[in-house]
Design a protein around this motif. Structure first.
Motif, PDB file in Angstrom:
ATOM      1  N   SER A  71      -5.172   1.565  12.637  1.00  0.00           N
ATOM      2  CA  SER A  71      -4.246   0.544  13.118  1.00  0.00           C
ATOM      3  C   SER A  71      -3.228   0.207  12.036  1.00  0.00           C
ATOM      4  N   LEU A  72      -2.067  -0.262  12.461  1.00  0.00           N
ATOM      5  CA  LEU A  72      -1.044  -0.651  11.491  1.00  0.00           C
ATOM      6  C   LEU A  72      -1.529  -1.814  10.627  1.00  0.00           C
ATOM      7  N   ALA A  73      -2.307  -2.710  11.218  1.00  0.00           N
ATOM      8  CA  ALA A  73      -2.827  -3.854  10.464  1.00  0.00           C
ATOM      9  C   ALA A  73      -3.774  -3.398   9.364  1.00  0.00           C
ATOM     10  N   SER A  74      -4.623  -2.432   9.678  1.00  0.00           N
ATOM     11  CA  SER A  74      -5.557  -1.910   8.687  1.00  0.00           C
ATOM     12  C   SER A  74      -4.818  -1.218   7.548  1.00  0.00           C
ATOM     13  N   ALA A  75      -3.824  -0.397   7.884  1.00  0.00           N
ATOM     14  CA  ALA A  75      -3.044   0.289   6.855  1.00  0.00           C
ATOM     15  C   ALA A  75      -2.284  -0.707   5.989  1.00  0.00           C
ATOM     16  N   ARG A  76      -1.735  -1.739   6.629  1.00  0.00           N
ATOM     17  CA  ARG A  76      -0.980  -2.750   5.884  1.00  0.00           C
ATOM     18  C   ARG A  76      -1.876  -3.480   4.891  1.00  0.00           C
ATOM     19  N   ALA A  77      -3.093  -3.792   5.299  1.00  0.00           N
ATOM     20  CA  ALA A  77      -4.022  -4.491   4.415  1.00  0.00           C
ATOM     21  C   ALA A  77      -4.435  -3.612   3.238  1.00  0.00           C
ATOM     22  N   THR A  78      -4.693  -2.341   3.507  1.00  0.00           N
ATOM     23  CA  THR A  78      -5.064  -1.410   2.435  1.00  0.00           C
ATOM     24  C   THR A  78      -3.916  -1.237   1.455  1.00  0.00           C
ATOM     25  N   PHE A  79      -2.716  -1.105   1.978  1.00  0.00           N
ATOM     26  CA  PHE A  79      -1.556  -0.922   1.102  1.00  0.00           C
ATOM     27  C   PHE A  79      -1.309  -2.171   0.255  1.00  0.00           C
ATOM     28  N   ALA A  80      -1.527  -3.336   0.832  1.00  0.00           N
ATOM     29  CA  ALA A  80      -1.362  -4.584   0.079  1.00  0.00           C
ATOM     30  C   ALA A  80      -2.355  -4.650  -1.080  1.00  0.00           C
ATOM     31  N   ARG A  81      -3.594  -4.228  -0.841  1.00  0.00           N
ATOM     32  CA  ARG A  81      -4.593  -4.205  -1.914  1.00  0.00           C
ATOM     33  C   ARG A  81      -4.212  -3.182  -2.989  1.00  0.00           C
TER      34      ARG A  81
END
Length: 230
Positions: A71-81
């Motif tokens: 999901s885009l939300a999952s990718a966004r969270a990983t990239f933020a970390r």
């Protein structure tokens, strides 16, 4: 600098390696709305979409790899970390992270391998993403998919969003296929081959058409296009 002859350019479009700017994007929207009644209805109903863009370079390509099959939300969270752990995010700094650290950040083992191979190639200067800017779409795509873990979808999204190519049409994008089905009122979601065939009338502005379809997809689901990054 992009020329601005609206009476001439839409028929032939921009050169393949030319980046879209707001003026060219507006011309593309007008051209498509004049050619296709369904796209005209998207503009009439939801307004013009934003010219979604990303910054060219290693961080964006890593981000797109993270978006593969999640999901885009999952990718966004990983990239933020990842950005919190490595700032600025450069190939050399990225390579200092251990596999265990990347797993904790949210990278799968496969994506750890893919991004490491990319970072090593860039850090050792075997490859320069800046070289893509002057290449024709097909050549730029081939250079990207030569890397393990970068397929057609990843390459197309990078060319469309980071290099702002005007005629990229990512047939492997599920949201795009769903949007085309809904906007064109098709009985079933089109296959990549069907998407390719459907896109022919929208050349040489297919990247603009893709943004219109995504805009309709988001708007129909109550999401503001202006608040969503491509």
């Amino acid at each position: 600098m992009i020329a601005t002859e609206p009476a001439i350019r839409p028929a032939g479009g921009l050169p393949s390696a030319q980046a879209l700017d707001e003026t060219a994007f507006e011309e593309g929207v007008r051209f498509l709305a004049g050619q296709d009644e369904h796209l005209a209805a998207v503009v009439k109903t939801y307004g013009r979409p934003p010219l979604w863009v990303r910054e060219p370079g290693f961080p964006t390509l890593v981000y797109i790899i993270l978006e593969q099959q999640v999901s885009l939300a999952s990718a966004r969270a990983t990239f933020a970390r990842l950005k919190a752990a490595v700032n600025p995010l450069t190939p050399r700094r990225f390579l200092k992270l251990t596999d265990i650290e990347l797993l904790r950040i949210g990278f799968s083992r496969q994506k750890t391998l893919y991004t490491r191979l990319l970072a090593e190639s860039l850090a050792r200067r075997y490859f320069d993403l800046g070289d893509l800017h002057e290449l024709h779409d097909d050549c730029a795509r081939k250079m990207l998919i030569a890397f393990k873990g970068i397929g057609r979808w990843t390459a197309d999204i990078y060319l469309l969003s980071a290099l702002r190519r005007p005629d990229i049409w990512p047939t492997g994008d599920l949201a795009l296929a769903t949007a085309v089905q809904e906007v064109k009122r098709l009985r079933q979601r089109p296959s990549p081959e069907k998407l390719e065939a459907l896109s022919r009338p929208w050349k040489p502005w297919r990247a603009v058409a893709a943004r219109l379809f995504w805009h309709a997809y988001l708007s129909k689901r109550g999401q503001k296009s202006s608040s969503v990054s491509l």
